[in-house]
Design a protein around this motif. Structure first.
Motif, PDB file in Angstrom:
ATOM      1  N   THR A  81       0.844  -1.198   0.000  1.00 16.74           N
ATOM      2  CA  THR A  81       0.000   0.000   0.000  1.00 16.74           C
ATOM      3  C   THR A  81       0.876   1.244   0.000  1.00 16.74           C
ATOM      4  OG1 THR A  81      -0.170  -0.092   2.405  1.00 16.74           O
ATOM      5  CG2 THR A  81      -1.956  -1.093   1.143  1.00 16.74           C
ATOM      6  N   VAL A  82       0.436   2.269  -0.693  1.00 17.49           N
ATOM      7  CA  VAL A  82       1.190   3.512  -0.864  1.00 17.49           C
ATOM      8  C   VAL A  82       0.490   4.621  -0.093  1.00 17.49           C
ATOM      9  CG1 VAL A  82       2.080   5.172  -2.541  1.00 17.49           C
ATOM     10  CG2 VAL A  82       1.981   2.750  -3.125  1.00 17.49           C
ATOM     11  N   PHE A  83       1.283   5.424   0.619  1.00 17.28           N
ATOM     12  CA  PHE A  83       0.764   6.554   1.391  1.00 17.28           C
ATOM     13  C   PHE A  83       1.451   7.817   0.909  1.00 17.28           C
ATOM     14  CE2 PHE A  83      -0.147   2.984   4.030  1.00 17.28           C
ATOM     15  CZ  PHE A  83      -1.291   3.315   4.732  1.00 17.28           C
ATOM     16  N   LEU A  84       0.669   8.864   0.733  1.00 16.53           N
ATOM     17  CA  LEU A  84       1.200  10.191   0.416  1.00 16.53           C
ATOM     18  C   LEU A  84       1.057  11.016   1.676  1.00 16.53           C
ATOM     19  CD1 LEU A  84       2.380  12.004  -1.735  1.00 16.53           C
ATOM     20  CD2 LEU A  84       0.088  12.633  -2.396  1.00 16.53           C
ATOM     21  N   ASN A  85       2.170  11.385   2.274  1.00 18.94           N
ATOM     22  CA  ASN A  85       2.252  11.920   3.629  1.00 18.94           C
ATOM     23  C   ASN A  85       1.617  10.892   4.560  1.00 18.94           C
ATOM     24  OD1 ASN A  85       3.730  14.189   2.988  1.00 18.94           O
ATOM     25  ND2 ASN A  85       1.934  15.450   2.701  1.00 18.94           N
ATOM     26  N   GLU A  86       0.411  11.063   5.031  1.00 16.65           N
ATOM     27  CA  GLU A  86      -0.206  10.085   5.925  1.00 16.65           C
ATOM     28  C   GLU A  86      -1.519   9.540   5.363  1.00 16.65           C
ATOM     29  OE1 GLU A  86      -0.551  12.097   9.635  1.00 16.65           O
ATOM     30  OE2 GLU A  86       1.602  12.342   9.827  1.00 16.65           O
ATOM     31  N   THR A  87      -1.798   9.816   4.086  1.00 16.85           N
ATOM     32  CA  THR A  87      -3.048   9.417   3.463  1.00 16.85           C
ATOM     33  C   THR A  87      -2.796   8.294   2.463  1.00 16.85           C
ATOM     34  OG1 THR A  87      -3.758  11.724   3.634  1.00 16.85           O
ATOM     35  CG2 THR A  87      -5.061  10.279   2.215  1.00 16.85           C
ATOM     36  N   GLU A  88      -3.561   7.223   2.569  1.00 19.44           N
ATOM     37  CA  GLU A  88      -3.409   6.111   1.633  1.00 19.44           C
ATOM     38  C   GLU A  88      -3.977   6.515   0.273  1.00 19.44           C
ATOM     39  OE1 GLU A  88      -4.578   1.382   1.155  1.00 19.44           O
ATOM     40  OE2 GLU A  88      -5.048   2.439   3.014  1.00 19.44           O
ATOM     41  N   VAL A  89      -3.195   6.265  -0.775  1.00 21.60           N
ATOM     42  CA  VAL A  89      -3.631   6.573  -2.144  1.00 21.60           C
ATOM     43  C   VAL A  89      -3.331   5.377  -3.040  1.00 21.60           C
ATOM     44  CG1 VAL A  89      -3.317   9.075  -1.972  1.00 21.60           C
ATOM     45  CG2 VAL A  89      -1.431   7.671  -2.709  1.00 21.60           C
ATOM     46  N   PRO A  90      -4.157   5.163  -4.061  1.00 24.05           N
ATOM     47  CA  PRO A  90      -3.821   4.119  -5.039  1.00 24.05           C
ATOM     48  C   PRO A  90      -2.565   4.531  -5.810  1.00 24.05           C
ATOM     49  CG  PRO A  90      -6.114   4.825  -5.265  1.00 24.05           C
ATOM     50  CD  PRO A  90      -5.457   5.746  -4.299  1.00 24.05           C
ATOM     51  N   ILE A  91      -1.778   3.554  -6.235  1.00 19.79           N
ATOM     52  CA  ILE A  91      -0.515   3.864  -6.911  1.00 19.79           C
ATOM     53  C   ILE A  91      -0.742   4.647  -8.202  1.00 19.79           C
ATOM     54  CG2 ILE A  91      -0.369   1.701  -8.203  1.00 19.79           C
ATOM     55  CD1 ILE A  91       2.680   1.775  -7.522  1.00 19.79           C
ATOM     56  N   GLU A  92      -1.907   4.480  -8.817  1.00 19.04           N
ATOM     57  CA  GLU A  92      -2.202   5.202 -10.058  1.00 19.04           C
ATOM     58  C   GLU A  92      -2.423   6.695  -9.809  1.00 19.04           C
ATOM     59  OE1 GLU A  92      -4.380   2.649  -9.010  1.00 19.04           O
ATOM     60  OE2 GLU A  92      -3.208   1.093  -9.984  1.00 19.04           O
ATOM     61  N   ASP A  93      -2.830   7.062  -8.579  1.00 23.52           N
ATOM     62  CA  ASP A  93      -3.138   8.459  -8.269  1.00 23.52           C
ATOM     63  C   ASP A  93      -1.997   9.208  -7.588  1.00 23.52           C
ATOM     64  OD1 ASP A  93      -5.619   7.924  -9.300  1.00 23.52           O
ATOM     65  OD2 ASP A  93      -6.582   7.653  -7.341  1.00 23.52           O
ATOM     66  N   VAL A  94      -0.857   8.571  -7.387  1.00 23.00           N
ATOM     67  CA  VAL A  94       0.247   9.213  -6.663  1.00 23.00           C
ATOM     68  C   VAL A  94       0.719  10.465  -7.381  1.00 23.00           C
ATOM     69  CG1 VAL A  94       2.643   8.917  -5.936  1.00 23.00           C
ATOM     70  CG2 VAL A  94       1.006   7.100  -5.521  1.00 23.00           C
ATOM     71  N   VAL A  95       0.916  10.385  -8.684  1.00 23.85           N
ATOM     72  CA  VAL A  95       1.444  11.521  -9.446  1.00 23.85           C
ATOM     73  C   VAL A  95       0.453  12.677  -9.442  1.00 23.85           C
ATOM     74  CG1 VAL A  95       2.171  12.297 -11.723  1.00 23.85           C
ATOM     75  CG2 VAL A  95       2.948  10.095 -10.858  1.00 23.85           C
ATOM     76  N   ALA A  96      -0.817  12.397  -9.653  1.00 23.83           N
ATOM     77  CA  ALA A  96      -1.826  13.466  -9.677  1.00 23.83           C
ATOM     78  C   ALA A  96      -1.902  14.163  -8.313  1.00 23.83           C
ATOM     79  CB  ALA A  96      -3.186  12.897 -10.055  1.00 23.83           C
ATOM     80  N   GLN A  97      -1.843  13.395  -7.251  1.00 16.55           N
ATOM     81  CA  GLN A  97      -1.895  13.987  -5.907  1.00 16.55           C
ATOM     82  C   GLN A  97      -0.621  14.787  -5.622  1.00 16.55           C
ATOM     83  OE1 GLN A  97      -3.977  13.025  -2.923  1.00 16.55           O
ATOM     84  NE2 GLN A  97      -5.543  11.960  -4.086  1.00 16.55           N
ATOM     85  N   LEU A  98       0.534  14.287  -6.065  1.00 13.86           N
ATOM     86  CA  LEU A  98       1.788  15.035  -5.880  1.00 13.86           C
ATOM     87  C   LEU A  98       1.737  16.372  -6.597  1.00 13.86           C
ATOM     88  CD1 LEU A  98       4.660  12.410  -6.188  1.00 13.86           C
ATOM     89  CD2 LEU A  98       4.196  13.903  -4.257  1.00 13.86           C
ATOM     90  N   GLN A  99       1.255  16.375  -7.811  1.00 11.16           N
ATOM     91  CA  GLN A  99       1.178  17.630  -8.567  1.00 11.16           C
ATOM     92  C   GLN A  99       0.211  18.603  -7.907  1.00 11.16           C
ATOM     93  OE1 GLN A  99       0.190  15.969 -12.388  1.00 11.16           O
ATOM     94  NE2 GLN A  99       2.331  15.938 -13.052  1.00 11.16           N
ATOM     95  N   ALA A 100      -0.813  18.084  -7.235  1.00 10.86           N
ATOM     96  CA  ALA A 100      -1.793  18.954  -6.581  1.00 10.86           C
ATOM     97  C   ALA A 100      -1.226  19.601  -5.325  1.00 10.86           C
ATOM     98  CB  ALA A 100      -3.050  18.162  -6.246  1.00 10.86           C
TER      99      ALA A 100
END
Length: 150
Positions: A81-100
């Motif tokens: 499982t992948v987390f962006l900061n402390e929020t779990e995100v699907p691996i497909e959405d990591v880039v979109a969330q990073l850009q946001a």
């Protein structure tokens, strides 16, 4: 018979004893005790507040980086499982969330944290997606090796 008029310099009470002058010093010992206890509590609690996703990081002999701003942290748990900061995100959405959430654009510092038990390919897949999106300031986070002298 003689009578005392109290001309001895100090005030006297009915019984003839001198009154004590009020103490004008502040007793700071209890305040210092409370402050030391609070300091110890915060020193113990502060390291527990720094990491949001619990991982067992691998150890390495690298020096720590100087940081002026808080980087974005991407964590990969042992189950993938992948987390962006402390929020779990699907691996497909990591880039979109990073850009946001990237405040400095593609120069944003991104730290990738991979659990010690995670498959190497899962961490590289996340890093490849981030790199392909244009982010170049990517770093891997490890624990310091306790066997090496500091």
């Amino acid at each position: 018979m003689g009578m005392s008029t109290g001309s001895g310099g100090g005030k006297t009470s009915r019984r003839g004893r001198r009154r004590r002058a009020p103490v004008s010093e502040i007793n700071v010992t209890p305040m210092v005790d409370v402050m030391l206890v609070l300091l110890i509590i915060f020193m113990v609690a502060a390291p527990m507040l720094t990491v949001g996703v619990p991982l067992e990081l691998p150890e390495a002999q690298a020096n720590a980086l100087n940081a002026e701003t808080q980087p974005i942290t991407v964590s990969v748990r042992s189950n993938g499982t992948v987390f962006l900061n402390e929020t779990e995100v699907p691996i497909e959405d990591v880039v979109a969330q990073l850009q946001a959430i990237a405040t400095t654009g593609y120069d944003e510092r991104i730290f990738v944290r991979g659990d010690r038990a995670v498959d190497y390919g899962a961490v590289m897949q996340v890093m490849a997606r981030i790199s392909a999106a244009g982010f170049r300031n990517i770093g891997l986070v490890t624990d310091p090796d306790p066997s090496t002298p500091a």
